[in-house]
Design a protein around this motif. Sequence first.
Motif, PDB file in Angstrom:
ATOM      1  N   ALA A 347       2.927  88.929 -68.864  1.00  0.00           N
ATOM      2  CA  ALA A 347       4.064  88.489 -68.033  1.00  0.00           C
ATOM      3  C   ALA A 347       4.115  86.976 -67.940  1.00  0.00           C
ATOM      4  CB  ALA A 347       3.965  89.110 -66.645  1.00  0.00           C
ATOM      5  N   GLY A 348       3.474  86.309 -68.873  1.00  0.00           N
ATOM      6  CA  GLY A 348       3.383  84.846 -68.835  1.00  0.00           C
ATOM      7  C   GLY A 348       4.710  84.137 -68.963  1.00  0.00           C
ATOM      8  N   ALA A 349       5.688  84.769 -69.581  1.00  0.00           N
ATOM      9  CA  ALA A 349       6.990  84.127 -69.772  1.00  0.00           C
ATOM     10  C   ALA A 349       7.880  84.230 -68.541  1.00  0.00           C
ATOM     11  CB  ALA A 349       7.707  84.748 -70.975  1.00  0.00           C
ATOM     12  N   THR A 350       7.399  84.847 -67.459  1.00  0.00           N
ATOM     13  CA  THR A 350       8.199  84.996 -66.250  1.00  0.00           C
ATOM     14  C   THR A 350       8.573  83.638 -65.656  1.00  0.00           C
ATOM     15  OG1 THR A 350       7.125  87.100 -65.748  1.00  0.00           O
ATOM     16  CG2 THR A 350       8.259  85.987 -63.944  1.00  0.00           C
ATOM     17  N   GLY A 351       7.583  82.760 -65.475  1.00  0.00           N
ATOM     18  CA  GLY A 351       7.848  81.428 -64.927  1.00  0.00           C
ATOM     19  C   GLY A 351       8.783  80.607 -65.789  1.00  0.00           C
ATOM     20  N   PRO A 352       8.491  80.472 -67.087  1.00  0.00           N
ATOM     21  CA  PRO A 352       9.403  79.730 -67.965  1.00  0.00           C
ATOM     22  C   PRO A 352      10.816  80.297 -67.966  1.00  0.00           C
ATOM     23  CG  PRO A 352       7.315  80.084 -69.072  1.00  0.00           C
ATOM     24  CD  PRO A 352       7.246  80.852 -67.777  1.00  0.00           C
ATOM     25  N   SER A 353      10.957  81.610 -67.969  1.00  0.00           N
ATOM     26  CA  SER A 353      12.288  82.222 -67.972  1.00  0.00           C
ATOM     27  C   SER A 353      13.060  81.872 -66.705  1.00  0.00           C
ATOM     28  CB  SER A 353      12.182  83.747 -68.092  1.00  0.00           C
ATOM     29  OG  SER A 353      11.547  84.121 -69.287  1.00  0.00           O
ATOM     30  N   GLY A 354      12.394  81.996 -65.559  1.00  0.00           N
ATOM     31  CA  GLY A 354      13.050  81.671 -64.293  1.00  0.00           C
ATOM     32  C   GLY A 354      13.461  80.215 -64.223  1.00  0.00           C
ATOM     33  N   ALA A 355      12.596  79.335 -64.701  1.00  0.00           N
ATOM     34  CA  ALA A 355      12.921  77.903 -64.686  1.00  0.00           C
ATOM     35  C   ALA A 355      14.093  77.601 -65.610  1.00  0.00           C
ATOM     36  CB  ALA A 355      11.693  77.095 -65.106  1.00  0.00           C
ATOM     37  N   MET A 356      14.143  78.257 -66.767  1.00  0.00           N
ATOM     38  CA  MET A 356      15.240  78.033 -67.710  1.00  0.00           C
ATOM     39  C   MET A 356      16.563  78.517 -67.138  1.00  0.00           C
ATOM     40  SD  MET A 356      13.462  78.715 -71.432  1.00  0.00           S
ATOM     41  CE  MET A 356      12.612  80.225 -71.033  1.00  0.00           C
ATOM     42  N   VAL A 357      16.533  79.661 -66.444  1.00  0.00           N
ATOM     43  CA  VAL A 357      17.752  80.166 -65.806  1.00  0.00           C
ATOM     44  C   VAL A 357      18.219  79.189 -64.730  1.00  0.00           C
ATOM     45  CG1 VAL A 357      18.659  81.963 -64.288  1.00  0.00           C
ATOM     46  CG2 VAL A 357      17.335  82.590 -66.316  1.00  0.00           C
ATOM     47  N   ALA A 358      17.275  78.691 -63.924  1.00  0.00           N
ATOM     48  CA  ALA A 358      17.639  77.730 -62.876  1.00  0.00           C
ATOM     49  C   ALA A 358      18.225  76.455 -63.469  1.00  0.00           C
ATOM     50  CB  ALA A 358      16.414  77.406 -62.021  1.00  0.00           C
ATOM     51  N   ASN A 359      17.671  75.996 -64.573  1.00  0.00           N
ATOM     52  CA  ASN A 359      18.149  74.762 -65.202  1.00  0.00           C
ATOM     53  C   ASN A 359      19.525  74.927 -65.828  1.00  0.00           C
ATOM     54  OD1 ASN A 359      15.794  73.487 -64.516  1.00  0.00           O
ATOM     55  ND2 ASN A 359      14.821  73.731 -66.515  1.00  0.00           N
ATOM     56  N   LEU A 360      19.841  76.145 -66.245  1.00  0.00           N
ATOM     57  CA  LEU A 360      21.073  76.376 -67.006  1.00  0.00           C
ATOM     58  C   LEU A 360      22.211  76.957 -66.178  1.00  0.00           C
ATOM     59  CD1 LEU A 360      19.375  77.789 -70.223  1.00  0.00           C
ATOM     60  CD2 LEU A 360      20.776  75.721 -70.138  1.00  0.00           C
ATOM     61  N   THR A 361      22.013  77.070 -64.853  1.00  0.00           N
ATOM     62  CA  THR A 361      23.087  77.560 -63.986  1.00  0.00           C
ATOM     63  C   THR A 361      23.258  76.607 -62.806  1.00  0.00           C
ATOM     64  OG1 THR A 361      21.461  78.983 -62.862  1.00  0.00           O
ATOM     65  CG2 THR A 361      22.825  79.993 -64.550  1.00  0.00           C
ATOM     66  N   PRO A 362      24.478  76.492 -62.260  1.00  0.00           N
ATOM     67  CA  PRO A 362      24.728  75.595 -61.124  1.00  0.00           C
ATOM     68  C   PRO A 362      23.969  76.032 -59.883  1.00  0.00           C
ATOM     69  CG  PRO A 362      26.773  76.254 -62.202  1.00  0.00           C
ATOM     70  CD  PRO A 362      25.698  77.127 -62.748  1.00  0.00           C
ATOM     71  N   PRO A 363      23.503  75.092 -59.049  1.00  0.00           N
ATOM     72  CA  PRO A 363      22.786  75.454 -57.821  1.00  0.00           C
ATOM     73  C   PRO A 363      23.587  76.354 -56.895  1.00  0.00           C
ATOM     74  CG  PRO A 363      22.516  73.121 -58.297  1.00  0.00           C
ATOM     75  CD  PRO A 363      23.547  73.627 -59.251  1.00  0.00           C
ATOM     76  N   SER A 364      24.921  76.239 -56.917  1.00  0.00           N
ATOM     77  CA  SER A 364      25.770  77.013 -56.009  1.00  0.00           C
ATOM     78  C   SER A 364      25.698  78.516 -56.245  1.00  0.00           C
ATOM     79  CB  SER A 364      27.222  76.549 -56.131  1.00  0.00           C
ATOM     80  OG  SER A 364      27.675  76.701 -57.458  1.00  0.00           O
ATOM     81  N   ILE A 365      25.243  78.930 -57.422  1.00  0.00           N
ATOM     82  CA  ILE A 365      25.145  80.367 -57.710  1.00  0.00           C
ATOM     83  C   ILE A 365      23.698  80.751 -58.008  1.00  0.00           C
ATOM     84  CG2 ILE A 365      27.521  80.611 -58.498  1.00  0.00           C
ATOM     85  CD1 ILE A 365      26.495  80.471 -61.374  1.00  0.00           C
ATOM     86  N   CYS A 366      22.773  80.033 -57.376  1.00  0.00           N
ATOM     87  CA  CYS A 366      21.343  80.271 -57.626  1.00  0.00           C
ATOM     88  C   CYS A 366      20.946  81.722 -57.342  1.00  0.00           C
ATOM     89  CB  CYS A 366      20.505  79.321 -56.760  1.00  0.00           C
ATOM     90  SG  CYS A 366      18.728  79.523 -56.934  1.00  0.00           S
ATOM     91  N   ALA A 367      21.338  82.234 -56.162  1.00  0.00           N
ATOM     92  CA  ALA A 367      20.943  83.607 -55.821  1.00  0.00           C
ATOM     93  C   ALA A 367      21.539  84.606 -56.802  1.00  0.00           C
ATOM     94  CB  ALA A 367      21.382  83.942 -54.394  1.00  0.00           C
ATOM     95  N   SER A 368      22.804  84.394 -57.180  1.00  0.00           N
ATOM     96  CA  SER A 368      23.441  85.316 -58.117  1.00  0.00           C
ATOM     97  C   SER A 368      22.825  85.220 -59.507  1.00  0.00           C
ATOM     98  CB  SER A 368      24.950  85.036 -58.188  1.00  0.00           C
ATOM     99  OG  SER A 368      25.560  85.295 -56.945  1.00  0.00           O
ATOM    100  N   ALA A 369      22.402  84.001 -59.901  1.00  0.00           N
ATOM    101  CA  ALA A 369      21.749  83.837 -61.200  1.00  0.00           C
ATOM    102  C   ALA A 369      20.423  84.589 -61.227  1.00  0.00           C
ATOM    103  CB  ALA A 369      21.524  82.356 -61.494  1.00  0.00           C
ATOM    104  N   PHE A 370      19.652  84.475 -60.149  1.00  0.00           N
ATOM    105  CA  PHE A 370      18.385  85.197 -60.104  1.00  0.00           C
ATOM    106  C   PHE A 370      18.606  86.689 -59.908  1.00  0.00           C
ATOM    107  CE2 PHE A 370      16.481  81.021 -59.653  1.00  0.00           C
ATOM    108  CZ  PHE A 370      15.326  81.171 -60.402  1.00  0.00           C
ATOM    109  N   ALA A 371      19.734  87.060 -59.310  1.00  0.00           N
ATOM    110  CA  ALA A 371      20.078  88.480 -59.243  1.00  0.00           C
ATOM    111  C   ALA A 371      20.342  89.019 -60.639  1.00  0.00           C
ATOM    112  CB  ALA A 371      21.309  88.676 -58.361  1.00  0.00           C
TER     113      ALA A 371
END
Length: 439
Positions: A347-371
């Motif tokens: 599960a080592g790619a969990t952190g990198p994946s989450g960080a990449m999603v956060a970097n590639l989506t606007p902060p205003s939709i952070c919860a929806s991006a992680f959803a």
Amino acid sequence: MLLQHAEPTTGDLSNARSDVPVYAWVVFTLTVGLLLSDYMSRQVLNAVFPMLKATWSLSDARLGSLSSIVALMVGLLTLPLSMLADRWGRVKSIALMAMMWSIATLACAVSASYGQMLLARAFVGIGEAAYGSVGVAVVLSIFPVRLRATLVAAFMAGGALGSVMGMAFGGAVAAHLGWRWAFGAMACFGIVLVVIYVLVVTEKRLAPFSIASGRQHACARERMRVGALLKRLVSTKSVACAYIGSGVHLFVPAALWAWMPSFLNRYYGMAVGSAAAGAAVLVLVTGIGMVVCGNLTDRFSKDAPGRKWNCAIVYCAISFTLLIVGLTVPHGPLQLVLIGGGMFFSAGATGPSGAMVANLTPPSICASAFATLTLVNNLLGLAPAALVTGVLADRIGLHGALCLVPFASLFALFVFAFGKCHYQQDLERVNALREQASA
């Protein structure tokens, strides 16, 4: 139809302060504590698989369905419930979700048949559906952006630790008092923790720690139509690869977590309690690997964000190699060591994946991006893992089924490699859009 999304403003926080307030760590601890309860309620089932199989004469496919139904409900409901949480209030939503999965776990304890257990487990999944996305959004909203990969990995590792506690403690309780008491103990823990969370964490107390430059309050709302929201959630090839790669690679730890107690029980002759404890150790190794890999990713990609993709690729390659070798050697200490090594990186790619999603989506939709990330993680990895492995086990044996599991890591490796090819261009595009929006 209009939806509202809370503005986490994580990026602004990194510039506003370099230290982290004590209350932020209190919130993090309690939020992770509820995540422990979440996974304890989810994974205690795996510790008592042998008992349920004997009690109701269940096939491996049916046993797997009891595990997979939770992840399936999480996958189907995480996005709509996360959107509602953004609108209704994240803290209130978290408390309601935690109470629901705790009561549903209590219902599992009194189930009289497979059908009743399946229904109760479905409600466990409904309660847990949006917790991962909403919980991590709350955490990210009050911490600096420089800690993103570490925080995401640590938060997700809470799931591994909860699985450890659910398996080990649940297995011990089941061995002495029976499987019903194991579910009851997990439910009581969750209910007590919800009460503490409600007393300590409120939207009002969180507000001062979420203030962003150029805004009066972190709970400022941005209205957005559903179509526009969905388009922004999957706006680039690289973010789509981050979603898919993350989901597929989690098939491996999910399958191993679900079936390792049964594997040790069947092939090593361990009693239920001992098998659950042994599997819990291997799950703990996975959780430690999440945190270590997330921290290493932050360190290696400090000056070059694109290295996050390299890290994800390397973790998948190492996990695939160690697990394939480990599952093909004879049963014994060497096999368990190799499997443990593979699970460390699984599960080592969990952190990198989450960080990449956060970097590639606007902060205003952070919860929806992680959803969305949670949805893909469940539909591609967590939900099918136990069931697919169980179906295969009914046909070729549990050991043969587990030998096929590591190939999911290999597939994820190629997905991450494809995403890396487009990352820099997509990141520049997203940053340009952010600058236009703030102008």
